[in-house]
Design a protein around this motif. Structure first.
Motif, PDB file in Angstrom:
ATOM      1  N   SER A  25       0.842  -1.206   0.000  1.00 32.62           N
ATOM      2  CA  SER A  25       0.000   0.000   0.000  1.00 32.62           C
ATOM      3  C   SER A  25       0.873   1.250   0.000  1.00 32.62           C
ATOM      4  O   SER A  25       1.837   1.358   0.765  1.00 32.62           O
ATOM      5  CB  SER A  25      -0.900   0.016   1.240  1.00 32.62           C
ATOM      6  OG  SER A  25      -1.440   1.297   1.460  1.00 32.62           O
ATOM      7  N   GLY A  26       0.530   2.191  -0.864  1.00 39.39           N
ATOM      8  CA  GLY A  26       1.337   3.405  -0.974  1.00 39.39           C
ATOM      9  C   GLY A  26       1.462   4.161   0.334  1.00 39.39           C
ATOM     10  O   GLY A  26       2.534   4.622   0.706  1.00 39.39           O
ATOM     11  N   GLU A  28       1.690  -1.945  -8.711  1.00 39.53           N
ATOM     12  CA  GLU A  28       0.467  -1.266  -9.128  1.00 39.53           C
ATOM     13  C   GLU A  28      -0.156  -0.444  -8.007  1.00 39.53           C
ATOM     14  O   GLU A  28      -0.835   0.565  -8.270  1.00 39.53           O
ATOM     15  CB  GLU A  28      -0.546  -2.301  -9.633  1.00 39.53           C
ATOM     16  CG  GLU A  28      -0.124  -2.990 -10.926  1.00 39.53           C
ATOM     17  CD  GLU A  28      -1.184  -3.964 -11.421  1.00 39.53           C
ATOM     18  OE1 GLU A  28      -2.258  -4.010 -10.789  1.00 39.53           O
ATOM     19  OE2 GLU A  28      -0.947  -4.654 -12.415  1.00 39.53           O
ATOM     20  N   GLU A  29       0.029  -0.866  -6.758  1.00 37.62           N
ATOM     21  CA  GLU A  29      -0.582  -0.155  -5.629  1.00 37.62           C
ATOM     22  C   GLU A  29       0.266   1.025  -5.150  1.00 37.62           C
ATOM     23  O   GLU A  29      -0.152   1.770  -4.266  1.00 37.62           O
ATOM     24  CB  GLU A  29      -0.795  -1.130  -4.459  1.00 37.62           C
ATOM     25  CG  GLU A  29      -1.711  -2.294  -4.777  1.00 37.62           C
ATOM     26  CD  GLU A  29      -3.092  -1.837  -5.181  1.00 37.62           C
ATOM     27  OE1 GLU A  29      -3.604  -0.885  -4.560  1.00 37.62           O
ATOM     28  OE2 GLU A  29      -3.665  -2.416  -6.127  1.00 37.62           O
ATOM     29  N   THR A  30       1.455   1.167  -5.716  1.00 41.92           N
ATOM     30  CA  THR A  30       2.354   2.233  -5.275  1.00 41.92           C
ATOM     31  C   THR A  30       1.849   3.596  -5.742  1.00 41.92           C
ATOM     32  O   THR A  30       1.447   3.757  -6.901  1.00 41.92           O
ATOM     33  CB  THR A  30       3.770   1.994  -5.813  1.00 41.92           C
ATOM     34  OG1 THR A  30       4.243   0.749  -5.304  1.00 41.92           O
ATOM     35  CG2 THR A  30       4.724   3.105  -5.380  1.00 41.92           C
ATOM     36  N   GLY A  31       1.871   4.566  -4.839  1.00 45.98           N
ATOM     37  CA  GLY A  31       1.416   5.908  -5.175  1.00 45.98           C
ATOM     38  C   GLY A  31       2.537   6.931  -5.102  1.00 45.98           C
ATOM     39  O   GLY A  31       3.700   6.601  -4.829  1.00 45.98           O
ATOM     40  N   ARG A  32       2.180   8.170  -5.293  1.00 48.26           N
ATOM     41  CA  ARG A  32       3.170   9.246  -5.364  1.00 48.26           C
ATOM     42  C   ARG A  32       3.897   9.448  -4.031  1.00 48.26           C
ATOM     43  O   ARG A  32       5.090   9.738  -4.000  1.00 48.26           O
ATOM     44  CB  ARG A  32       2.485  10.545  -5.800  1.00 48.26           C
ATOM     45  CG  ARG A  32       1.835  10.468  -7.188  1.00 48.26           C
ATOM     46  CD  ARG A  32       1.132  11.781  -7.542  1.00 48.26           C
ATOM     47  NE  ARG A  32       2.087  12.876  -7.674  1.00 48.26           N
ATOM     48  CZ  ARG A  32       2.756  13.148  -8.788  1.00 48.26           C
ATOM     49  NH1 ARG A  32       2.586  12.391  -9.870  1.00 48.26           N
ATOM     50  NH2 ARG A  32       3.598  14.168  -8.832  1.00 48.26           N
ATOM     51  N   LEU A  81       7.320   6.816 -10.907  1.00 44.15           N
ATOM     52  CA  LEU A  81       6.098   6.042 -10.753  1.00 44.15           C
ATOM     53  C   LEU A  81       5.797   5.249 -12.026  1.00 44.15           C
ATOM     54  O   LEU A  81       5.411   4.067 -11.969  1.00 44.15           O
ATOM     55  CB  LEU A  81       4.941   6.990 -10.429  1.00 44.15           C
ATOM     56  CG  LEU A  81       3.646   6.365  -9.934  1.00 44.15           C
ATOM     57  CD1 LEU A  81       3.883   5.574  -8.658  1.00 44.15           C
ATOM     58  CD2 LEU A  81       2.590   7.444  -9.680  1.00 44.15           C
ATOM     59  N   HIS A  84       5.594   1.142 -12.279  1.00 41.76           N
ATOM     60  CA  HIS A  84       4.399   0.473 -12.786  1.00 41.76           C
ATOM     61  C   HIS A  84       4.719  -0.381 -14.003  1.00 41.76           C
ATOM     62  O   HIS A  84       4.246  -1.530 -14.118  1.00 41.76           O
ATOM     63  CB  HIS A  84       3.323   1.511 -13.129  1.00 41.76           C
ATOM     64  CG  HIS A  84       2.691   2.128 -11.927  1.00 41.76           C
ATOM     65  ND1 HIS A  84       1.776   3.158 -12.008  1.00 41.76           N
ATOM     66  CD2 HIS A  84       2.830   1.878 -10.597  1.00 41.76           C
ATOM     67  CE1 HIS A  84       1.383   3.498 -10.795  1.00 41.76           C
ATOM     68  NE2 HIS A  84       2.030   2.749  -9.928  1.00 41.76           N
TER      69      HIS A  84
END
Length: 371
Positions: free
Chosen positions: A281-282, A313-317, A340, A344
């Motif tokens: 989770s990001g 895919e779940e990684t955020g900024r 990012l 991805h």
């Protein structure tokens, strides 16, 4: 000091379709020796002698126990494998006394005393287990415990045989028996997981005064299994209890036992599951890059494990920004967007998230060797 008696091999032998070979048993004993458990209950000799396991455990410096019902035949079979202690079991609930044993309370208590004396008379330490204790009359439990200790039992084990106990009930029962026998013998707690509270009940037993815990690796045991040794050990360690256990080997030793017995571990199983220390989770990874304790209740390295931060895919900024900062890369909106996209794309091609090490390498290559 809280001691553990491991029952993985004895309880495991009662699991339908789990056939444990002599060699598998020896390897499990070797894993348990890494943990320096206080005692290993290896078999019910009347059904399975397993004398070789006892000698192997002896060679590794482990204290051994054999299980026996409160009958002379069982006791003699247990003594024949030369264990350090023999655990005499007798049921204590009225429903089991009537329908399983066919004895009155007085008859059951007399059998317990007679066979505890039979063990101690042979020069071996005796323990007494009161089965189905959480459904039994507390006054009767106290009478049986006191009688067993007066006959020479070194400890009394209160067994939640059907997994029916609540934490309140466990506390009441353990405290009552502990008060009755005082310092004359130790109290042990033995729980099953039929209602998903074996760990909670075992630790509650310790809170109420038990100084010994019966448990199995991964909770291996009949029906829904027993209290998982690794869960109880982590819980007690984290709250500050002093354990007779080498917890730094806990996770690898427990995983080794499952591999040896070819017993699957659910990925989300506490302490030893494959996902127990993974974070993708990001929000989680961003915070844990700055402070690993943010989303963990304990330090996995204490028990021989490690956190695994994953990026995909779940990684955020936010996670990417924290990762770039950890690499001394200027985390501008542009560099975060580029990073990012790289993560991805690579995760999609790899058909799964990347490890922290793989992601660091990817971003170091993308943003230059100075990173």
């Amino acid at each position: 000091m809280v001691e553990f008696k491991d029952l993985t091999l004895r309880e495991g032998s009662q699991v339908p379709d789990l056939r444990i070979s002599d060699e598998q048993g020896r390897r499990v004993i070797e894993s348990l020796a890494r943990l320096d458990v206080s005692c290993v209950e290896l078999s019910f000799p009347r059904a399975q002698e397993r004398a070789g396991w006892y000698r192997h455990a002896d060679d590794l410096g482990l204290r051994t126990a054999a299980l026996a019902r409160a009958t002379p035949g069982d006791v003699d079979a247990a003594l024949a494998v030369d264990p350090d202690e023999v655990e005499i079991i007798i049921t204590s609930s009225d429903v089991q006394l009537e329908h399983a044993l066919g004895k009155s309370r007085d008859e059951a208590r007399a059998l317990l005393v007679e066979n505890v004396r039979r063990v101690t008379g042979a020069g071996t330490t005796a323990g007494a287990t009161l089965m189905d204790a959480m459904r039994a009359d507390v006054d009767f439990l106290v009478e049986c415990a006191r009688a067993a200790v007066d006959a020479g039992a070194a400890h009394v084990t209160l067994a939640d045989t059907t997994g029916a106990g609540t934490t309140d009930r466990v506390h009441t029962v353990v405290a009552a028996v502990g008060d009755a026998i005082g310092d004359d013998a130790a109290v042990a707690i033995h729980t099953h997981d039929d209602m998903g509270v074996a760990t909670a009940n075992a630790t509650t037993g310790v809170t109420a005064g038990a100084t010994r815990v019966d448990a199995t690796i991964g909770g291996i045991g009949e029906r829904a299994g027993n209290a998982p040794l690794e869960e109880v050990a982590v819980y007690l360690t984290e709250r500050g209890d002093d354990l007779h256990l080498d917890v730094d080997e806990l996770v690898p030793a427990a995983q080794s036992v499952h591999q040896t017995l070819d017993v699957d571990v659910s990925p989300d199983k506490p302490v030893i599951g494959d996902r127990a220390y993974k974070h993708e989770s990001g929000l989680h990874t961003a915070a844990m890059l700055r402070e690993p304790w943010t989303y963990m209740p304990f330090d996995p390295s204490t028990y021989g494990a490690s956190n695994q931060l994953l990026f995909g895919e779940e990684t955020g900024r936010g996670a990417v920004r924290a990762l770039l900062e950890s690499l001394d890369v200027d985390a501008t909106d542009e560099s975060v967007a580029v990073a990012l996209e790289e993560i991805h794309d690579r995760a999609a091609r790899a058909d799964g998230p990347l490890s922290l090490e793989e992601t660091r390498e990817l971003l170091t290559d993308r943003f230059g060797t100075d990173a």
